[in-house]
Design an enzyme around this catalytic site. Structure first.
Site, short mmCIF file in Angstrom:
data_model
loop_
_atom_site.label_atom_id
_atom_site.label_comp_id
_atom_site.label_asym_id
_atom_site.label_seq_id
_atom_site.Cartn_x
_atom_site.Cartn_y
_atom_site.Cartn_z
N CYS A 30 -17.95 4.68 -26.17
CA CYS A 30 -19.24 5.36 -26.29
C CYS A 30 -20.01 5.39 -24.99
O CYS A 30 -21.05 4.73 -24.82
CB CYS A 30 -20.03 4.73 -27.43
N GLY B 118 0.81 -1.20 0.00
CA GLY B 118 0.00 0.00 0.00
C GLY B 118 0.85 1.26 0.00
O GLY B 118 0.36 2.34 0.30
N TYR C 133 -11.28 4.97 -10.33
CA TYR C 133 -10.80 5.41 -9.02
C TYR C 133 -10.68 6.92 -8.92
O TYR C 133 -10.22 7.43 -7.91
CB TYR C 133 -9.41 4.85 -8.73
C1 LIG Z 1 -3.15 -5.63 -4.34
C2 LIG Z 1 -2.40 -6.23 -3.23
C3 LIG Z 1 -1.12 -5.79 -2.93
C4 LIG Z 1 -0.42 -4.67 -3.65
O1 LIG Z 1 -0.91 -3.42 -3.32
P1 LIG Z 1 -0.19 -2.10 -3.90
O2 LIG Z 1 -0.98 -0.97 -3.36
O3 LIG Z 1 -0.24 -2.18 -5.40
O4 LIG Z 1 1.20 -2.12 -3.45
C5 LIG Z 1 -0.46 -6.43 -1.90
N1 LIG Z 1 -1.03 -7.43 -1.22
C6 LIG Z 1 -2.26 -7.89 -1.49
C7 LIG Z 1 -2.81 -9.02 -0.71
C8 LIG Z 1 -2.99 -7.31 -2.49
O5 LIG Z 1 -4.23 -7.75 -2.75
#
Ligand SMILES: *Cc1c(COP(=O)(O)O)cnc(C)c1O
Length: 398
Positions: free
Chosen positions: A328, A218, A302
């Protein structure tokens, strides 16, 4: 990458086209491992749902990464790219027990995210160690669609259900070798992240066979000038030292794992498109491009703000444009955006087009998905052909 390199790629391979800069991926990977250099056992599992081209997976493997996968097909792609099963963690949500058992037979590390399957799996296969996905109920993320740690989230086993987990483990004699959290994208506040980490440490003390603690991902990356991003270096410093203390308390060195997607590939990607038409209306100037949300859905899905550059006229004077696609229905990439003056036929470059762009592309409006090109050591290499009409027909019975 230089503007001329991008223009040459658009000339050679046509538009639209996705381009990935291998050097940028490597520098992000190294930035992360450097930030955690003091951790004896560090593991970076690339979350391949961000960008799953096999050439990118091979690049990650060469850098030393493992893989984070969310479907059996991602596991299969990872194995095909040459990863050892032990380098792959399978972190699905809401999949069937059959799919989990298939992954088990392929030998990958399983990460289980609900009590029902924990009990079933532990009863059937007590000898196979599994990781458990914990939901610490900490809101770290920004957009509600990508924030997965809150109390009503479908992800993970609630921190309040630890006693139930422990009862299942005791009754089935199964082994828990890892614990995991992933609180969602766009972590801004390191204090909040560390607070969630404390919850994970508390949880970890209940399990005696742990080999790793996975702190998910994240990490936020900048999308435009002035954007805030996760301070990886500060996170590295603070979490590393806390992790070392925890390992001392726990009695041995565990592996510290992360599973970044966006952080590793977002900024490495460029999406090149051509302006089909410049259309003046009573209130705005539209730049209509040879692509749409079928190729890049993040702005519509998003509200993502991708920086757009006119690489055919980089020195031109800025004017306000709405950049729109050819789908479209409403298909807006940017509104009232200042871009260097656009002429029909110009090539526009979308930045941050590495993560969740190609992998979310579709054939909507019966359009074809574009080519992908890897830029490495000063050379462009085609790593996926653009689709052809035959691809639309494949599988259809008529
Ligand atoms: C999508 C996901 C990630 C990666 O998240 P990012 O924000 O792209 O770094 C990591 N772990 C899990 C379990 C995910 O579903």
């Amino acid at each position: 990458m230089k503007i001329n390199d991008l223009l040459n790629i658009a000339n050679t391979y046509g538009s639209p086209v996705y381009v990935y800069d291998a050097q940028k991926i490597a520098s992000q990977y190294n930035r992360l491992t450097n930030a955690f250099a003091s951790v004896p056992k560090l593991r970076i599992n690339y979350a391949m749902k961000a960008l799953s081209n096999i050439s990118i997976l091979k690049l990650m493997k060469d850098l030393g990464a493992g893989l984070d996968t969310v479907s059996i097909q991602e596991v299969q792609l990872g194995l095909l790219a040459g990863f050892d099963p032990q380098q792959i963690i399978f972190t699905p949500n809401g999949v069937s027990m059959d799919e989990i058992e298939e992954a088990m037979r392929l030998g990958v590390q399983l990460n289980i995210d609900n009590l029902s399957f924990l009990e079933q799996f532990g009863t059937q296969h007590p000898e196979i160690p599994v990781c458990i996905r914990i939901n610490p109920h900490v809101m770290a993320g920004g957009n509600s669609n990508i924030s997965v740690g809150h109390i009503d989230s479908k992800f993970g086993i609630s921190i309040h259900q630890i006693p139930h987990i422990l009862r299942i483990v005791e009754n089935t004699k199964m082994h828990i070798n890892g614990i995991h959290m992933h609180t969602g994208s766009d972590i801004l506040d390191i204090d909040v992240f560390l607070y969630a980490a404390e919850i994970l440490f508390e949880t970890a003390k209940h399990f005696k066979d742990l080999q790793f603690i996975d702190f998910g991902s994240g990490f936020k990356v900048p999308y435009k000038e002035g954007d805030i991003q996760t301070n990886i270096e500060e996170l590295g410093e603070r979490l590393s030292s806390r992790f070392a203390d925890f390992c001392k308390e726990y009695g041995r060195n565990l592996t510290l794992a992360f599973e970044p997607g966006k952080f590793l590939v977002s900024e490495a990607g460029y999406f090149l498109v051509k302006v089909n038409v410049v259309k003046q209306t009573t209130s705005t100037v539209f730049a209509g491009i040879d692509s749409g949300f079928n190729h890049l859905i993040r702005p519509m899905f998003y509200g993502a703000n991708h920086y757009i550059e006119n690489i055919s006229n980089p020195e031109g004077k800025n004017r306000f444009y709405s950049v729109v696609g050819y789908i479209c229905e409403t298909d807006t990439f940017a509104s009232n955006r200042q871009i260097a003056e656009i002429t029909e036929g110009d090539i526009l470059c979308f930045h941050n087009a590495g993560a969740y762009c190609y992998t979310m592309a579709s054939n909507y409006n019966s359009r074809l998905r574009p080519a992908e090109v890897l830029w490495q050591n000063g050379e462009a290499k085609l790593i996926r052909k653009a689709e052809t009409f035959e691809d639309l027909l494949r599988g259809q019975i008529y």
